[in-house]
Design a protein around this motif. Structure first.
Motif, PDB file in Angstrom:
ATOM      1  N   GLN A   8       0.824  -1.203   0.000  1.00 27.28           N
ATOM      2  CA  GLN A   8       0.000   0.000   0.000  1.00 27.28           C
ATOM      3  C   GLN A   8       0.859   1.254   0.000  1.00 27.28           C
ATOM      4  N   GLY A   9       1.930   1.252   0.788  1.00 27.42           N
ATOM      5  CA  GLY A   9       2.818   2.413   0.843  1.00 27.42           C
ATOM      6  C   GLY A   9       3.479   2.670  -0.497  1.00 27.42           C
ATOM      7  N   LEU A  10       3.916   1.588  -1.173  1.00 24.15           N
ATOM      8  CA  LEU A  10       4.539   1.736  -2.481  1.00 24.15           C
ATOM      9  C   LEU A  10       3.545   2.302  -3.490  1.00 24.15           C
ATOM     10  N   ARG A  11       2.305   1.835  -3.420  1.00 23.28           N
ATOM     11  CA  ARG A  11       1.279   2.319  -4.347  1.00 23.28           C
ATOM     12  C   ARG A  11       1.022   3.809  -4.149  1.00 23.28           C
ATOM     13  N   LYS A  12       1.020   4.259  -2.909  1.00 24.41           N
ATOM     14  CA  LYS A  12       0.798   5.681  -2.641  1.00 24.41           C
ATOM     15  C   LYS A  12       1.941   6.522  -3.190  1.00 24.41           C
ATOM     16  N   ILE A  13       3.169   6.032  -3.035  1.00 32.97           N
ATOM     17  CA  ILE A  13       4.320   6.767  -3.559  1.00 32.97           C
ATOM     18  C   ILE A  13       4.231   6.887  -5.076  1.00 32.97           C
ATOM     19  N   LEU A  14       3.853   5.781  -5.749  1.00 30.32           N
ATOM     20  CA  LEU A  14       3.749   5.800  -7.205  1.00 30.32           C
ATOM     21  C   LEU A  14       2.635   6.736  -7.661  1.00 30.32           C
ATOM     22  N   ASP A  15       1.510   6.681  -6.950  1.00 24.82           N
ATOM     23  CA  ASP A  15       0.408   7.591  -7.305  1.00 24.82           C
ATOM     24  C   ASP A  15       0.820   9.050  -7.122  1.00 24.82           C
ATOM     25  N   MET A  16       1.539   9.300  -6.027  1.00 24.70           N
ATOM     26  CA  MET A  16       1.991  10.669  -5.771  1.00 24.70           C
ATOM     27  C   MET A  16       2.948  11.130  -6.864  1.00 24.70           C
ATOM     28  N   SER A  17       3.845  10.231  -7.322  1.00 29.17           N
ATOM     29  CA  SER A  17       4.786  10.599  -8.385  1.00 29.17           C
ATOM     30  C   SER A  17       4.041  10.944  -9.662  1.00 29.17           C
ATOM     31  N   ARG A  18       2.994  10.184  -9.960  1.00 32.36           N
ATOM     32  CA  ARG A  18       2.246  10.480 -11.171  1.00 32.36           C
ATOM     33  C   ARG A  18       1.485  11.806 -11.041  1.00 32.36           C
ATOM     34  N   TRP A  19       0.909  12.055  -9.842  1.00 31.56           N
ATOM     35  CA  TRP A  19       0.220  13.335  -9.637  1.00 31.56           C
ATOM     36  C   TRP A  19       1.187  14.507  -9.760  1.00 31.56           C
ATOM     37  N   LEU A  79       7.618   2.585 -12.508  1.00 34.25           N
ATOM     38  CA  LEU A  79       8.524   1.517 -12.076  1.00 34.25           C
ATOM     39  C   LEU A  79       7.796   0.393 -11.345  1.00 34.25           C
ATOM     40  N   GLY A  80       6.855   0.708 -10.585  1.00 36.47           N
ATOM     41  CA  GLY A  80       6.192  -0.309  -9.774  1.00 36.47           C
ATOM     42  C   GLY A  80       4.853  -0.749 -10.302  1.00 36.47           C
ATOM     43  N   VAL A  81       4.545  -0.383 -11.562  1.00 30.32           N
ATOM     44  CA  VAL A  81       3.246  -0.763 -12.118  1.00 30.32           C
ATOM     45  C   VAL A  81       3.222  -2.255 -12.407  1.00 30.32           C
ATOM     46  N   LYS A  82       2.173  -2.919 -12.002  1.00 28.14           N
ATOM     47  CA  LYS A  82       1.964  -4.331 -12.297  1.00 28.14           C
ATOM     48  C   LYS A  82       0.631  -4.491 -13.017  1.00 28.14           C
ATOM     49  N   GLY A  83       0.657  -4.230 -14.294  1.00 26.69           N
ATOM     50  CA  GLY A  83      -0.563  -4.368 -15.071  1.00 26.69           C
ATOM     51  C   GLY A  83      -0.849  -5.811 -15.408  1.00 26.69           C
ATOM     52  N   LYS A  84      -2.020  -6.050 -15.899  1.00 24.96           N
ATOM     53  CA  LYS A  84      -2.410  -7.389 -16.313  1.00 24.96           C
ATOM     54  C   LYS A  84      -1.574  -7.804 -17.516  1.00 24.96           C
ATOM     55  N   LYS A  85      -0.925  -8.963 -17.436  1.00 24.02           N
ATOM     56  CA  LYS A  85      -0.067  -9.428 -18.509  1.00 24.02           C
ATOM     57  C   LYS A  85      -0.913  -9.784 -19.730  1.00 24.02           C
TER      58      LYS A  85
END
Length: 685
Positions: A8-19, A79-85
């Motif tokens: 969850q923490g990693l996801r928040k960091i990635l979302d913040m970077s995109r914002w 970097l941390g995106v895990k989309g559906k393969k």
């Protein structure tokens, strides 16, 4: 740690970077295109104060600096995106989208130079830059959805099944070294097949066209002659190997301490053949030698008997022929001890034949069962015991064979220190059954003379070995090592060996050799070789795709270094195998899978300069026929002389006992001899 809170923490960091990336891009639009937004009344006093503060930051000066910052934060968010393969996503599409996005994102600056009004210019710039941004975002997202399956690029697992091989050149005074190239993890490297101990035996396997002769056997002949070996060569397709051997001898004859002589046995071209008696009485020390010769010729003529050794109707004709060979060996010091004389004597009438054979005490025990069957009128049994031998040997009754087999131009002691030899015996695939049996006898007698102590180093090379029969070849390989005898057997397939030698003996032959070189083979042979070469540690990958994600696992496991399927698909010149070493010359990397390197142009040039095998003697058809008739007349004379001598001794014995000797019925004697000659000529024809 891969826990829920960390995720969850990693996801928040990635979302913040995109914002942050999106915010910087919007601020870039607002600051650089402020007149446009002001005209649209998209402004306020608060935003203007913030704008003045941000405008003082160097990041927003110019058009490019802020764009780089936007891309950096966007990259962090991806970097941390895990989309559906998705298996449908291709790397080509990602490259195209990414390149086009970068081009629009940075190239949109050129739109401000267009001759348009403020609104149009601002609109075009924002649309182009935003389109580029979205394309970059799409490409970055697809990267995480791309399935990286490196193993799919190596669909035959070729790179994974490679292994290090011997790259050193290891030579000694007995070695044969074949240059080669092999693949290791995608890299093509030079290597050597170092046959440093051929005395432990060599088995060369491969289907027709695999390159046994061209890539292996011709180098054996060339290099071993270059090191002073005497040699015996079985040339199945005469004169393929014989020409090579003759010209190699011309090239290396100066390297021999005692210059060897070249001899050849060839039943088709009698002008280019020497004559040799395989039943040379001087080479037979006791009756067991006659037994071995008899067994070889009988089993060579009747291959089905190999699997029936020990049966009554197999051993009986062998014993009968043994008796005849040994009789001729002892008669007048072996004057008529040749295979043609054996064939003619065996065709004689039973009355005369048994009377003559009984004069030799040493063979009475062998012929006693036949005489008993004859005296008891058990003709069916007698014919079963003898007729099969007579019929088989009758196939050998020809003037050409008699000419070669009755001469004595040389002996079969190939590695005689005082008289070394290079002997080539040629076969003809179209006359395989007849020639093969005779050549088997030559080989059997030769082995007895070669496998002895105190002789020269020698090599025995058998091309298409299953086409001849040599009993106890396993004993030769096992014992000849100490006598410096190198044995090389060429076969097409192990099943061919099994068919001609039987399952047990073929397994012993294939299991006892120390060196194995195999080209393309299929079926059980490929499977056997694969198991012989063993397993190596190989990397393994597996993947599992579900509706939301893909999991890829990697592991290592032992698997066959050279699978049977790979052996079955080898190209011509490509070989697998294993070599043997010496106690003082260890080879850690014994196994190989490589392509032997031949200089095709050099070999072709060398073959153009080859000298043909010279004519031994110009022989006429009259001489051949005369020799044929002489052998027949000699046997007829032997029967007449010995029968009359035996009758005379019997009469003298009766006279000494006081009895009255019965007169010899001269007419009956002549009739028997006449019938015998007539029968012999009929069978021979």
């Amino acid at each position: 740690m891969n826990t829920g809170e960390d995720t969850q923490g990693l996801r928040k960091i990635l979302d913040m970077s995109r914002w942050i990336s999106t915010f910087l891009l919007c601020m870039h639009y607002y600051i650089r295109l402020y007149p446009f937004f002001a005209e649209l009344k998209i402004r306020s006093d608060i935003t203007d104060r913030i704008l003045r503060t941000l405008a003082g930051i160097g990041l927003f000066e110019g058009w490019m600096m802020v764009k780089f910052a936007v891309l950096i934060f966007l990259a962090i968010s991806l970097l941390g995106v895990k989309g559906k393969k998705d298996e449908e996503i291709k790397s080509k599409n990602i490259i195209v989208y990414g390149a086009l996005g970068l081009l629009l994102f940075f190239g949109s600056i050129l739109s401000i130079y267009l001759p348009l009004d403020l609104k149009a210019l601002a609109t075009v710039y924002i649309l182009l830059t935003s389109a580029g941004y979205l394309l970059i975002l799409a490409a970055g997202t697809w990267i995480s959805r791309l399935i990286k399956a490196g193993m799919a690029r190596d669909i035959f697992n070729s790179e994974n099944e490679t292994f290090p091989q011997e790259e050193r050149l290891l030579e000694n005074e007995y070695s044969v070294n074949l240059p080669a190239k092999y693949n290791h993890k995608g890299t093509r490297r030079d290597s050597w097949i170092n046959l440093i101990n051929l005395f432990r035996g060599l088995l060369v396997a491969g289907t027709p066209g695999a390159g046994k002769s061209y890539f292996v056997i011709r180098h054996l002949i060339d290099q071993l002659m270059g090191k002073g070996f005497s040699m015996f060569i079985y040339d199945f397709k005469y004169d393929d190997l014989s020409v090579i051997a003759y010209n190699c001898l011309l090239k290396y004859i100066g390297r021999y301490k005692v210059k060897p002589k070249f001899y050849i046995i060839n039943f088709d071209d009698l002008n280019r053949t020497h004559r040799c008696n395989p039943l040379d009485p001087a080479a037979m020390s006791d009756i067991t030698d006659a037994t071995e010769a008899s067994r070889t010729i009988m089993l060579g003529l009747n291959r089905d008997w190999i699997k029936k050794q020990g049966d009554f109707f197999v051993e009986s004709p062998i014993n009968f022929m043994t008796a005849i060979i040994w009789y001729l060996k002892t008669y007048k010091d072996g004057k008529y001890c040749t295979l043609p004389h054996v064939i003619e004597l065996m065709q004689a009438d039973y009355d005369l034949l048994f009377e003559v054979l009984q004069t030799q005490e040493e063979i009475k025990v062998l012929i006693n069962p036949f005489i008993s069957a004859y005296q008891n009128k058990a003709m069916a049994q007698l014919e079963g015991q003898i007729a099969s031998a007579k019929i088989g040997l009758a196939r050998l009754s020809s003037p050409q064979l008699y000419y070669v087999l009755s001469g004595n131009d040389f002996t079969l002691d190939v590695n005689n220190p005082n008289e070394p030899k290079i002997i080539c015996v040629g076969n003809n695939p179209q006359k395989l059954q007849v020639y093969g049996a005779v050549l088997s006898l030559y080989i059997s007698r030769m082995i007895k003379l070669v496998n002895q102590k105190g002789k020269l180093k020698s090599a025995l090379i058998f091309d298409e070995f299953p086409t001849i029969f040599f009993n106890h070849i396993d004993s030769l390989i096992a014992t000849a090592r100490s006598n410096k005898v190198a044995t090389a057997l060429a076969v097409q397939d192990f099943s061919q060996l099994k068919k001609n030698y039987g399952a047990e003996q073929s397994e012993v032959i294939t299991g006892i050799v120390g060196n194995i070189i195999s080209g393309q083979v299929t079926g059980s042979t490929a499977k056997t070789l694969s198991e012989t070469f063993g397993k190596i540690m190989q990397d393994r990958q597996s993947r599992s795709i579900n509706s939301s994600d893909i999991s890829i696992s990697q592991s290592t496991q032992l698997d066959y270094a050279i699978p049977a399927s790979k052996i079955a698909s080898l190209s011509s010149g490509e070989f697998v195998g294993m070599v043997a070493d010496n106690p003082e010359e260890k080879i850690a990397l014994k196994m190989f899978h490589c392509e032997i390197q031949n200089d095709h142009n050099a070999i072709a040039d060398e073959e153009k300069q080859y000298k043909p095998i010279p004519i031994v003697k110009n022989i006429s058809l009259e001489e051949i026929k005369e020799n044929y008739e002489n052998i027949k007349s000699q046997i007829a004379s032997l029967l007449t002389t010995e029968c009359e001598k035996g009758q005379l001794e019997k009469n003298n014995h009766n006279s000494e006992d006081g009895g009255v000797a019965k007169p010899v019925k001269k007419k009956q004697r002549k009739k028997n001899l006449k019938d015998n000659n007539k029968f012999t000529n009929t069978v021979s024809l």
